[in-house]
Design a protein around this motif. Structure first.
Motif, PDB file in Angstrom:
ATOM      1  N   TRP A 133      52.495  63.446 -11.153  1.00  6.93           N
ATOM      2  CA  TRP A 133      51.599  62.473 -10.351  1.00  6.93           C
ATOM      3  C   TRP A 133      51.483  61.291 -11.296  1.00  6.93           C
ATOM      4  CZ3 TRP A 133      47.542  59.143  -9.610  1.00  6.93           C
ATOM      5  CH2 TRP A 133      47.242  58.874  -8.503  1.00  6.93           C
ATOM      6  N   ARG A 135      50.775  56.714 -10.895  1.00  4.99           N
ATOM      7  CA  ARG A 135      50.899  55.266 -10.341  1.00  4.99           C
ATOM      8  C   ARG A 135      51.025  54.361 -11.429  1.00  4.99           C
ATOM      9  NH1 ARG A 135      51.470  58.440  -6.895  1.00  4.99           N
ATOM     10  NH2 ARG A 135      50.335  58.899  -4.825  1.00  4.99           N
ATOM     11  N   GLY A 176      56.504  62.758  -8.295  1.00  6.95           N
ATOM     12  CA  GLY A 176      55.209  62.424  -7.757  1.00  6.95           C
ATOM     13  C   GLY A 176      54.835  61.016  -8.313  1.00  6.95           C
ATOM     14  N   THR A 178      55.017  56.926  -8.474  1.00  8.72           N
ATOM     15  CA  THR A 178      55.500  55.999  -7.809  1.00  8.72           C
ATOM     16  C   THR A 178      55.145  54.666  -8.746  1.00  8.72           C
ATOM     17  OG1 THR A 178      53.412  55.212  -6.875  1.00  8.72           O
ATOM     18  CG2 THR A 178      54.807  56.897  -5.696  1.00  8.72           C
ATOM     19  N   PRO A 241      46.224  58.326  -3.710  1.00 10.46           N
ATOM     20  CA  PRO A 241      47.076  59.316  -2.945  1.00 10.46           C
ATOM     21  C   PRO A 241      47.587  59.143  -1.692  1.00 10.46           C
ATOM     22  CG  PRO A 241      44.874  60.241  -3.825  1.00 10.46           C
ATOM     23  CD  PRO A 241      44.845  58.827  -3.898  1.00 10.46           C
ATOM     24  N   SER A 244      51.429  57.640  -1.011  1.00 10.66           N
ATOM     25  CA  SER A 244      52.502  58.507  -1.865  1.00 10.66           C
ATOM     26  C   SER A 244      53.851  58.307  -1.401  1.00 10.66           C
ATOM     27  CB  SER A 244      52.286  59.984  -1.694  1.00 10.66           C
ATOM     28  OG  SER A 244      52.131  60.178  -0.204  1.00 10.66           O
ATOM     29  N   THR A 247      57.171  53.258  -2.755  1.00 12.07           N
ATOM     30  CA  THR A 247      57.571  53.081  -4.114  1.00 12.07           C
ATOM     31  C   THR A 247      58.673  52.355  -4.191  1.00 12.07           C
ATOM     32  OG1 THR A 247      57.916  54.321  -6.259  1.00 12.07           O
ATOM     33  CG2 THR A 247      59.148  55.298  -4.282  1.00 12.07           C
TER      34      THR A 247
END
Length: 262
Positions: A133, A135, A176, A178, A241, A244, A247
């Motif tokens: 996960w 960003r 996960g 992006t 979140p 998701s 991207t």
């Protein structure tokens, strides 16, 4: 939509003022623990005080380091070895005719506007991959698509941000994590205010900025400059979140300046 970033650590480069500061405030307001950066400790301390005063309970801390070079990143990563969210906001701009831009200025713009994001992403990506996960956001510009004739070196670096963010997103397919780019248009940041009204008249700066948009960015649909907070709103969403499935995107907050339907 309620964006909840509690439990996430976000690093925003170049965030003691302007768009970076607004992004830091937006992320802190959503519950993230936010790390701001700036070259000077006094600027970092001033920004932290402002964030704590304006956002009750804000979890914010700062690192003073010059992220325009590799040594500065060593300072940052020693202090903050992990991040869930990385916003590569650090950037410089300057009006300058092409024939008057010396080699060292091209190098400086490349180091600050491109390599800062490369180094930060390289440093924090492994931890994001381990957690499956993360960003990463690159703050590009509509100038990366509409290269300004009086800031070619700046436009070149903002195009580079788009290439790096898209390629990095593709390299993370199926994870996960992006990676996206956000492209502000003319924005009334502190740097622009000072450029237009160095005497500190904010109303005059806004009038000048809006006049500039109408004259030099006639394709603008909103016919005014954006605020740093309007840019930050997009960034906070992209870091959430809920984003998701977004991207590899180049997301414009340009007021419609770029005249295209895609």
């Amino acid at each position: 939509m309620l964006i909840d970033l509690q439990g996430k650590t976000a690093i925003v480069t170049g965030s003691t003022r302007g768009i970076g500061y607004a992004i830091a405030a937006g992320l802190a307001g959503a519950g993230a623990a936010v790390v701001i950066t700036g070259r000077h400790q006094a600027d970092v301390d001033h920004a932290l005080t402002g964030l704590r005063d304006s956002i009750p309970g804000a979890q914010v801390r700062g690192v003073a380091a010059d992220l325009g070079n590799a040594d500065g990143f060593a300072v940052l990563t020693r202090a903050e070895p992990l991040a869930d969210i990385l916003v590569n906001n650090l950037g410089i701009f300057q009006l300058q005719p092409f024939t008057e831009i010396p080699d060292e200025e091209w190098t400086r713009f490349f180091e600050v506007n491109i390599m800062s994001g490369v180094r930060a992403s390289r440093a924090y990506l492994p931890g994001m991959r381990r957690n499956n996960w993360g960003r990463i956001v690159f703050i590009s510009s509509e100038s990366g698509l509409n290269i300004p004739a009086d800031m070619i070196h700046y436009g070149f670096t903002k195009t580079g941000n788009l290439a790096i963010s898209r390629g990095l997103a593709k390299s993370l397919a199926g994870t996960g994590v992006t990676v996206n780019a956000v492209l502000p248009g003319p924005t009334l940041s502190e740097g622009v205010r000072h450029l237009l009204a160095p005497e500190g008249d904010d109303s005059a700066a806004e009038r000048e900025a809006n006049a500039f948009v109408r004259q030099h960015r006639p394709t603008s649909i909103i016919q005014r400059v954006a605020t740093p907070e309007e840019v930050a709103n997009m960034v906070v969403y992209i870091c959430s979140p809920q984003a998701s499935a977004t991207t590899g995107a180049a997301l414009r907050v340009d007021g419609g300046v770029v005249d295209t339907i895609a």
